[in-house]
Motif scaffolding. Structure first.
Motif, PDB file in Angstrom:
ATOM      1  N   TRP A 495       0.831  -1.208   0.000  1.00  0.00           N
ATOM      2  CA  TRP A 495       0.000   0.000   0.000  1.00  0.00           C
ATOM      3  C   TRP A 495       0.863   1.255   0.000  1.00  0.00           C
ATOM      4  N   LEU A 496       1.953   1.235   0.783  1.00  0.00           N
ATOM      5  CA  LEU A 496       2.844   2.392   0.838  1.00  0.00           C
ATOM      6  C   LEU A 496       3.522   2.652  -0.502  1.00  0.00           C
ATOM      7  N   LEU A 497       3.816   1.579  -1.229  1.00  0.00           N
ATOM      8  CA  LEU A 497       4.539   1.722  -2.496  1.00  0.00           C
ATOM      9  C   LEU A 497       3.627   1.968  -3.691  1.00  0.00           C
ATOM     10  N   SER A 498       2.393   1.477  -3.646  1.00  0.00           N
ATOM     11  CA  SER A 498       1.540   1.596  -4.833  1.00  0.00           C
ATOM     12  C   SER A 498       0.076   1.885  -4.531  1.00  0.00           C
ATOM     13  N   GLY A 499      -0.301   1.929  -3.253  1.00  0.00           N
ATOM     14  CA  GLY A 499      -1.696   2.151  -2.902  1.00  0.00           C
ATOM     15  C   GLY A 499      -2.068   3.623  -2.842  1.00  0.00           C
ATOM     16  N   PRO A 500      -3.332   3.912  -2.535  1.00  0.00           N
ATOM     17  CA  PRO A 500      -3.820   5.297  -2.443  1.00  0.00           C
ATOM     18  C   PRO A 500      -3.431   5.946  -1.105  1.00  0.00           C
ATOM     19  N   ILE A 501      -2.180   6.316  -0.982  1.00  0.00           N
ATOM     20  CA  ILE A 501      -1.658   6.850   0.282  1.00  0.00           C
ATOM     21  C   ILE A 501      -2.305   8.193   0.620  1.00  0.00           C
ATOM     22  N   ASP A 502      -2.338   8.532   1.907  1.00  0.00           N
ATOM     23  CA  ASP A 502      -2.951   9.765   2.370  1.00  0.00           C
ATOM     24  C   ASP A 502      -1.938  10.821   2.798  1.00  0.00           C
ATOM     25  N   LYS A 503      -0.646  10.471   2.773  1.00  0.00           N
ATOM     26  CA  LYS A 503       0.409  11.442   3.065  1.00  0.00           C
ATOM     27  C   LYS A 503       1.722  10.947   2.461  1.00  0.00           C
ATOM     28  N   PRO A 504       2.723  11.792   2.369  1.00  0.00           N
ATOM     29  CA  PRO A 504       3.954  11.414   1.666  1.00  0.00           C
ATOM     30  C   PRO A 504       4.660  10.206   2.274  1.00  0.00           C
ATOM     31  N   VAL A 505       5.306   9.457   1.408  1.00  0.00           N
ATOM     32  CA  VAL A 505       6.125   8.313   1.816  1.00  0.00           C
ATOM     33  C   VAL A 505       7.563   8.591   1.403  1.00  0.00           C
ATOM     34  N   TYR A 506       8.490   8.376   2.333  1.00  0.00           N
ATOM     35  CA  TYR A 506       9.910   8.564   2.046  1.00  0.00           C
ATOM     36  C   TYR A 506      10.622   7.240   2.280  1.00  0.00           C
ATOM     37  N   ILE A 507      11.435   6.857   1.297  1.00  0.00           N
ATOM     38  CA  ILE A 507      11.954   5.492   1.239  1.00  0.00           C
ATOM     39  C   ILE A 507      13.468   5.509   1.088  1.00  0.00           C
ATOM     40  N   ALA A 508      14.151   4.656   1.857  1.00  0.00           N
ATOM     41  CA  ALA A 508      15.594   4.452   1.722  1.00  0.00           C
ATOM     42  C   ALA A 508      15.837   3.074   1.132  1.00  0.00           C
ATOM     43  N   VAL A 509      16.663   3.018   0.089  1.00  0.00           N
ATOM     44  CA  VAL A 509      16.966   1.767  -0.594  1.00  0.00           C
ATOM     45  C   VAL A 509      18.480   1.667  -0.763  1.00  0.00           C
ATOM     46  N   LYS A 510      19.038   0.509  -0.515  1.00  0.00           N
ATOM     47  CA  LYS A 510      20.458   0.312  -0.778  1.00  0.00           C
ATOM     48  C   LYS A 510      20.690   0.313  -2.278  1.00  0.00           C
ATOM     49  N   VAL A 511      21.815   0.863  -2.689  1.00  0.00           N
ATOM     50  CA  VAL A 511      22.061   1.103  -4.097  1.00  0.00           C
ATOM     51  C   VAL A 511      22.055  -0.185  -4.924  1.00  0.00           C
ATOM     52  N   GLY A 531      25.916   4.493   0.241  1.00  0.00           N
ATOM     53  CA  GLY A 531      25.373   3.318  -0.439  1.00  0.00           C
ATOM     54  C   GLY A 531      23.860   3.321  -0.532  1.00  0.00           C
ATOM     55  N   PHE A 532      23.231   4.471  -0.310  1.00  0.00           N
ATOM     56  CA  PHE A 532      21.772   4.541  -0.267  1.00  0.00           C
ATOM     57  C   PHE A 532      21.223   5.460  -1.346  1.00  0.00           C
ATOM     58  N   VAL A 533      20.011   5.127  -1.784  1.00  0.00           N
ATOM     59  CA  VAL A 533      19.251   5.971  -2.697  1.00  0.00           C
ATOM     60  C   VAL A 533      17.939   6.299  -1.995  1.00  0.00           C
ATOM     61  N   PHE A 534      17.533   7.561  -2.044  1.00  0.00           N
ATOM     62  CA  PHE A 534      16.365   8.002  -1.300  1.00  0.00           C
ATOM     63  C   PHE A 534      15.265   8.462  -2.255  1.00  0.00           C
ATOM     64  N   PHE A 535      14.035   8.048  -1.925  1.00  0.00           N
ATOM     65  CA  PHE A 535      12.893   8.281  -2.806  1.00  0.00           C
ATOM     66  C   PHE A 535      11.759   8.969  -2.056  1.00  0.00           C
ATOM     67  N   GLU A 536      10.875   9.566  -2.852  1.00  0.00           N
ATOM     68  CA  GLU A 536       9.679  10.212  -2.324  1.00  0.00           C
ATOM     69  C   GLU A 536       8.471   9.760  -3.138  1.00  0.00           C
ATOM     70  N   ARG A 537       7.387   9.503  -2.453  1.00  0.00           N
ATOM     71  CA  ARG A 537       6.107   9.230  -3.121  1.00  0.00           C
ATOM     72  C   ARG A 537       5.055  10.125  -2.494  1.00  0.00           C
ATOM     73  N   LEU A 538       4.419  10.954  -3.309  1.00  0.00           N
ATOM     74  CA  LEU A 538       3.422  11.891  -2.821  1.00  0.00           C
ATOM     75  C   LEU A 538       2.021  11.369  -3.110  1.00  0.00           C
ATOM     76  N   PRO A 539       1.052  11.719  -2.275  1.00  0.00           N
ATOM     77  CA  PRO A 539      -0.336  11.320  -2.552  1.00  0.00           C
ATOM     78  C   PRO A 539      -0.804  11.934  -3.874  1.00  0.00           C
ATOM     79  N   GLN A 540      -1.556  11.166  -4.628  1.00  0.00           N
ATOM     80  CA  GLN A 540      -2.092  11.679  -5.891  1.00  0.00           C
ATOM     81  C   GLN A 540      -3.211  12.664  -5.604  1.00  0.00           C
ATOM     82  N   LYS A 541      -3.198  13.767  -6.351  1.00  0.00           N
ATOM     83  CA  LYS A 541      -4.250  14.761  -6.180  1.00  0.00           C
ATOM     84  C   LYS A 541      -5.546  14.244  -6.791  1.00  0.00           C
ATOM     85  N   ILE A 542      -6.618  14.403  -6.070  1.00  0.00           N
ATOM     86  CA  ILE A 542      -7.930  13.974  -6.558  1.00  0.00           C
ATOM     87  C   ILE A 542      -8.511  15.072  -7.441  1.00  0.00           C
TER      88      ILE A 542
END
Length: 550
Positions: A495-511, A531-542
C-alpha cells in the motif's frame, strides 16, 4: 573508614576505572542497526504510549524479548532524553556493577588479590569491555544468569539448608527470564544438571526445600510479567515467544548462519587476553575447586548450546565471558607459585600483535579510501566509501599504542609483576577502546548507516511515512521518531509503495537494490548518498470533479 582509606579502597578504584572506561563518548555514535536501535525503539514507544507492560515495535507487538531491559532504558531516557547515550547508559552502569560484583565474589571465594585480578581481567579484555559501551540486552542478561548460577552453587555446596541462597538464585534466575526469556533458566538448570550427572556436587542433591524455594522464586519473579501478560491477553505472547525461540534454534534467522565453530572463534579471538590466560583451564586441571567446576560447566554449556543453535549472532556466546574470566583469573593467580608458561606468554604476544596490526590497518585504510575501495567488492560497499569522513589522520596510531602496551605487559609477565600487569591491562584496554569510540567507530558508522539515519532524522516530527525497501531497518522508527499512524494500511508495504496513500512516503533503498523501485512510476528519486538511494512518493491529487462527488 577515613576518606583517605576509602579513596585507596579497591571498590572505589574499580568505580573510578569503570567511570573512566565506559562513559566517555558513549553517545557520540548513532545506535547501530539492528539490535541497539531495536531495543531503544521499544523503550521509546513505551514512553510514548505509557504502556510499560507491552513490548512493541512500530506500535505492534514485539514477540522476541521481555521488558526488563527496556524498563532500564526508559528510566535512562527519562533522565537524559531519548538518544544513544541514554540507550547505552544502563550497560555502562552495569559494567561498574559487574566489576564490583566480581571483586566481591572473588574476595569471598579466595582473597582480595584474587578478586582484583578477576575484576580487572574482565574489564581488561576486548569484547567483555566493549559490550558495556553498547545498548544491547546481553550484559544485563548475563549478569543475572551468572548470579543465578553462583547462588545455586552456594546452595549446593553448603552443608546446611540454605534457603536464603536458593531464593537468591531463584531471584536472579527469574530476573534473567524477565530480561531475555526462559533461556536464562535453561542455562542455570543445564549447568546444575551436568555437574549433578558427573557427581561433582558436594551434596548428592539439594534439599527438597531448597529446590522448592528456587523454583517458586524463579517462577514468581518471571510471573511478574509473563504471568500478567498471559492473564491479561491470553497465551498468545508466550506461544509466539516460544515459536520464535524454536525458529532461532532450527533455522538461520535474517541470514545469521555460521559454521559450528563460529562462537569458539569469536570468543578465542575477541576475548583477548582472558581467552589466552584461561585456555589451559578450559579443559580442566588436577587442582580444581567446586567453584572451578561450576564455572567450567557454565562455560561449556553456553558454548555447546549456542554452537548447536542454527542462528549464530556474535553476542549469543557472551555469557561465556564471565566464567572464562574466572578461569583466566585462577590461572593468573596461580602464577605467583608456578610461574607463567612460555606458551602463554608467546600466545599473548602473538595475539597482541595481531590486534595491533588490525587496528593499524583499519586506521590506515580509513585514511586511504582509494586503497580500501580497491579491496572491496559489491556496489553498496564501494558507494558507501564516498561518504565524507571526519578523520584526524593518525587513527592508525591506535594500533601502535596497542603494540607498545603489549610489549610493556609482556615485560611485566617476565618480571612476575602479575597484579601490576592486570591493572595495566585494564587501563590499556580502556584507553584503546576510548580512542576507538572517539575516532574509528563514528567513521565506521558513517560508512555503514549514517546517510540513511540522517535522512530519517530530517523527517522526524513530520506527518509522513518512513520506510526501507529491500533491507530491514529499525532506524525509520527511532530516528524518524515514528508516531502511531491512524490509517489501518500504514503497515502494509504494498500500500505504501503503490496504494492510495494519504500522506507522503519517504523510502531508503540500498544502491544494489535500486532496480526494484523501477516498477513504481510515481516514486521519484530524491538523491543518492553513500550506499543509499532516497525516494519520495506523494499522494495523488484527486480531480476537483471527483472530490465534489465524494
Amino acid at each position: 573508614m577515613s576518606i583517605c582509606s576509602f579513596i585507596k579502597h579497591p571498590v572505589f578504584l574499580l568505580i573510578l576505572l569503570g567511570v573512566a572506561s565506559f562513559f566517555p563518548f558513549l553517545g557520540t555514535t548513532h545506535l547501530f542497526d539492528w539490535d541497539e536501535i531495536n531495543f531503544a525503539e521499544s523503550a521509546r514507544e513505551m514512553m510514548i504510549t505509557g504502556e510499560y507492560l507491552k513490548v512493541q515495535i512500530n506500535y505492534e507487538p514485539f514477540w522476541e524479548k521481555p521488558p526488563l531491559f527496556f524498563w532500564l532504558q526508559v528510566i535512562s531516557m527519562k533522565v537524559f532524553g531519548v538518544g544513544a547515550f541514554a540507550a547505552r547508559f544502563p550497560n555502562a552502569v552495569m559494567g561498574i556493577v559487574t566489576m564490583i560484583t566480581l571483586y566481591l565474589l572473588g574476595r569471598r571465594e579466595h582473597n582480595q588479590t584474587f578478586g582484583l585480578i578477576w575484576s580487572l581481567l574482565y574489564v581488561g579484555s576486548l569484547l567483555p569491555h566493549l559490550y558495556y559501551r553498547s545498548g544491547i540486552i546481553d550484559p544485563v542478561f548475563n549478569f543475572f544468569i551468572f548470579l543465578g548460577v553462583y547462588y545455586l552453587y552456594r546452595t549446593v555446596v553448603s552443608f546446611s539448608k540454605s534457603l536464603h541462597l536458593a531464593s537468591l538464585s531463584g531471584l536472579f534466575t527469574g530476573l534473567s527470564v524477565l530480561t531475555k526469556g526462559p533461556v536464562g533458566l535453561l542455562l542455570v538448570l543445564l549447568t546444575f544438571l551436568i555437574l549433578w550427572a558427573r557427581k561433582r556436587l558436594t551434596r548428592s542433591i539439594a534439599h527438597y526445600q531448597e529446590v522448592v524455594i528456587f523454583v517458586l522464586t524463579a517462577l514468581l519473579v518471571s510471573f511478574f510479567w509473563f504471568g500478567w501478560e498471559t492473564i491479561q491477553n491470553g497465551p498468545r505472547y508466550l506461544v509466539e515467544f516460544i515459536a520464535y525461540q524454536v525458529h532461532l534454534f532450527t533455522k538461520p534467522v535474517a541470514g545469521h548462519a555460521q559454521p559450528w565453530y563460529y562462537h569458539a572463534l569469536v570468543v578465542f579471538i575477541g576475548c583477548f587476553p582472558i581467552s589466552i590466560f584461561g585456555l589451559r583451564r578450559l579443559f580442566g586441571t588436577s587442582n580444581m575447586s567446586d567453584f572451578d567446576r561450576w564455572m567450567l560447566a557454565l562455560f561449556w554449556v553456553v558454548m555447546l548450546l549456542f554452537s548447536c543453535v542454527t542462528t549464530k549472532i556474535v553476542h549469543y556466546s557472551s555469557m561465556t565471558y564471565l566464567p572464562l574470566s574466572f578461569l583466566a583469573a585462577r590461572e593468573v593467580y596461580s602464577w605467583h607459585q608456578a610461574g607463567v608458561t612460555k606458551s602463554t606468554m608467546a600466545l599473548y604476544v602473538v595475539f597482541g600483535c595481531i590486534w595491533s596490526l588490525l587496528l593499524v590497518a583499519l586506521g590506515y585504510l580509513l585514511n586511504d579510501i582509494d586503497l580500501l575501495s580497491s579491496m572491496l567488492k559489491g556496489e553498496f560497499a564501494i558507494e558507501s566509501l564516498k561518504v565524507e569522513l571526519d578523520l584526524l589522520g593518525w587513527e592508525w596510531a591506535i594500533g601502535i599504542l596497542f603494540f607498545m602496551a603489549t610489549i610493556f605487559i609482556y615485560n611485566l609477565l617476565l618480571k612476575k609483576q602479575f597484579l601490576k600487569m592486570v591493572w595495566v591491562q585494564a587501563m590499556v584496554i580502556s584507553v584503546i577502546l576510548t580512542f576507538v569510540s572517539a575516532t574509528l567507530l563514528p567513521n565506521i558508522e558513517a560508512l555503514s548507516q549514517r546517510p540513511a539515519i540522517n535522512f530519517f532524522k530530517s523527517y522526524k516530527g513530520k506527518d509522513v511515512y518512513l520506510m526501507t525497501e529491500g533491507h530491514k531497518s529499525y532506524a525509520t522508527y527511532f530516528y524518524g521518531e515514528a508516531q502511531r499512524h491512524e490509517n489501518e494500511h500504514a503497515l502494509e508495504e504494498k500500500w505504501l509503495l503503490s496504494g492510495p496513500i494519504d500522506k507522503p512516503v519517504y523510502i531508503a533503498v540500498k544502491v544494489n537494490n535500486v532496480e526494484c523501485m523501477e516498477q513504481y512510476p510515481d516514486i521519484v528519486e530524491l538523491y543518492r548518498k553513500g550506499g543509499f538511494v532516497f525516494f519520495e512518493r506523494l499522494p495523488q491529487k484527486i480531480p476537483e470533479s471527483e472530490a465534489l462527488k465524494r
